[in-house]
Motif scaffolding. Structure first.
Motif, PDB file in Angstrom:
ATOM      1  N   ALA A 153       0.824  -1.214   0.000  1.00 59.75           N
ATOM      2  CA  ALA A 153       0.000   0.000   0.000  1.00 59.75           C
ATOM      3  C   ALA A 153       0.856   1.260   0.000  1.00 59.75           C
ATOM      4  CB  ALA A 153      -0.929   0.015   1.219  1.00 59.75           C
ATOM      5  N   GLY A 154       0.303   2.282  -0.647  1.00 61.92           N
ATOM      6  CA  GLY A 154       0.885   3.622  -0.625  1.00 61.92           C
ATOM      7  C   GLY A 154      -0.213   4.608  -0.255  1.00 61.92           C
ATOM      8  N   PHE A 155       0.195   5.840   0.019  1.00 62.03           N
ATOM      9  CA  PHE A 155      -0.763   6.828   0.524  1.00 62.03           C
ATOM     10  C   PHE A 155      -0.660   8.154  -0.225  1.00 62.03           C
ATOM     11  CE2 PHE A 155       0.650   4.093   3.949  1.00 62.03           C
ATOM     12  CZ  PHE A 155      -0.554   3.564   4.381  1.00 62.03           C
ATOM     13  N   VAL A 156      -1.823   8.748  -0.437  1.00 57.81           N
ATOM     14  CA  VAL A 156      -1.909  10.130  -0.908  1.00 57.81           C
ATOM     15  C   VAL A 156      -2.728  10.849   0.155  1.00 57.81           C
ATOM     16  CG1 VAL A 156      -2.764  11.666  -2.705  1.00 57.81           C
ATOM     17  CG2 VAL A 156      -1.869   9.404  -3.324  1.00 57.81           C
ATOM     18  N   GLY A 157      -2.096  11.751   0.894  1.00 54.63           N
ATOM     19  CA  GLY A 157      -2.790  12.475   1.949  1.00 54.63           C
ATOM     20  C   GLY A 157      -2.952  13.940   1.577  1.00 54.63           C
ATOM     21  N   TYR A 158      -3.972  14.560   2.151  1.00 53.86           N
ATOM     22  CA  TYR A 158      -4.138  16.008   1.951  1.00 53.86           C
ATOM     23  C   TYR A 158      -4.701  16.614   3.217  1.00 53.86           C
ATOM     24  CZ  TYR A 158      -8.760  14.249   0.747  1.00 53.86           C
ATOM     25  OH  TYR A 158      -9.949  13.571   0.770  1.00 53.86           O
ATOM     26  N   GLY A 159      -4.314  17.867   3.441  1.00 56.07           N
ATOM     27  CA  GLY A 159      -4.730  18.570   4.650  1.00 56.07           C
ATOM     28  C   GLY A 159      -3.831  19.769   4.844  1.00 56.07           C
ATOM     29  N   SER A 160      -3.933  20.403   6.010  1.00 56.06           N
ATOM     30  CA  SER A 160      -3.118  21.594   6.241  1.00 56.06           C
ATOM     31  C   SER A 160      -1.647  21.227   6.373  1.00 56.06           C
ATOM     32  CB  SER A 160      -3.610  22.332   7.490  1.00 56.06           C
ATOM     33  OG  SER A 160      -3.549  21.468   8.599  1.00 56.06           O
ATOM     34  N   ALA A 161      -1.342  20.000   6.753  1.00 61.73           N
ATOM     35  CA  ALA A 161       0.052  19.538   6.841  1.00 61.73           C
ATOM     36  C   ALA A 161       0.264  18.319   5.936  1.00 61.73           C
ATOM     37  CB  ALA A 161       0.415  19.217   8.290  1.00 61.73           C
ATOM     38  N   GLY A 162      -0.358  18.362   4.746  1.00 58.28           N
ATOM     39  CA  GLY A 162      -0.154  17.300   3.753  1.00 58.28           C
ATOM     40  C   GLY A 162      -0.795  15.971   4.117  1.00 58.28           C
TER      41      GLY A 162
END
Ligand SMILES: Cc1cc2nc3c(=O)[nH]c(=O)nc-3n(C[C@H](O)[C@H](O)[C@H](O)COP(=O)(O)O)c2cc1C
Length: 186
Positions: A109-118
């Motif tokens: 598995a890999g991750f793509v995160g998003y938010g105020s701190a990535g």
């Protein structure tokens, strides 16, 4: 050729996850070393976990669990597209993960995160969960900022450099997903 799911990790009305996952899919589809499918947890209508037996027993009773299990079992690896809610992943994504066990085992598995701190804090929590599910989570990850990758914090406009980070992450997921195939086939 191995098959990877790009999992849309939010079910919130107006979610950003869909645009982010669609972009990941567009980048991924340019590659010829794996097949990619968008998987939307929203479409499986999973209530809060309603199975009596622990998922590790594999005794699923509900039609929604069986449908979700069949979909997840069909992949060699996963890309989790995850928002950050209170420094963790969304409850909807955690619930969808908790529904199953063996279907996740010995995959990558890999991750793509998003938010105020990535989305980094959500991804760190997901990495702990992956350990228990016997999922090999790769080092490279994509960190998207609400400040610089979304116009007015709304419209997704990723900085061009992120395409490279998607491919770096996919390189690793494809390598480990392929390597673990031998183990799964045994
Ligand atoms: C319940 C909730 C908690 C949030 N907590 C955080 C947080 O801890 N860190 C952060 O960077 N963003 C946080 N946000 C902002 C989300 O990153 C932002 O709303 C994002 O669009 C959520 O993803 P989604 O639109 O795909 O659901 C939070 C949003 C919600 C709805």
């Amino acid at each position: 050729m191995i098959k990877l799911a790009i999992i849309i990790g939010s079910t919130r009305p107006g979610r950003k996850a869909e645009a982010v996952a669609q972009w990941v899919w567009e980048v991924a589809k340019k590659r010829s070393d794996a097949e990619f499918e968008l998987v939307d947890i929203q479409q499986f209508n999973l209530p809060l976990l309603d199975e009596a037996m622990p998922p590790s027993m594999g005794q699923y009773s509900q039609p929604h669990t069986k449908a979700w299990a069949a979909k997840i079992a069909s992949f060699d690896g996963y890309v989790f597209v995850t928002p950050e809610y209170n420094h963790g992943p969304s409850g909807a994504l955690k619930n969808a993960i908790d529904y199953l066990y063996r279907e996740w085992n010995n995959k990558a598995a890999g991750f793509v995160g998003y938010g105020s701190a990535g989305g980094t804090r959500a991804v760190e929590q997901l990495r702990l969960v992956m350990g228990e599910l016997q999922v090999a989570d790769v080092r490279a990850q994509v960190m998207l900022s609400l400040f610089t990758d979304f116009e007015n914090f709304t419209t997704f406009k990723p900085a061009p450099m992120h395409e490279k980070s998607v491919n770096n992450m996919l390189d690793q997921v494809i390598a480990w997903g392929g390597a673990l195939k031998g183990l799964r086939d045994k």
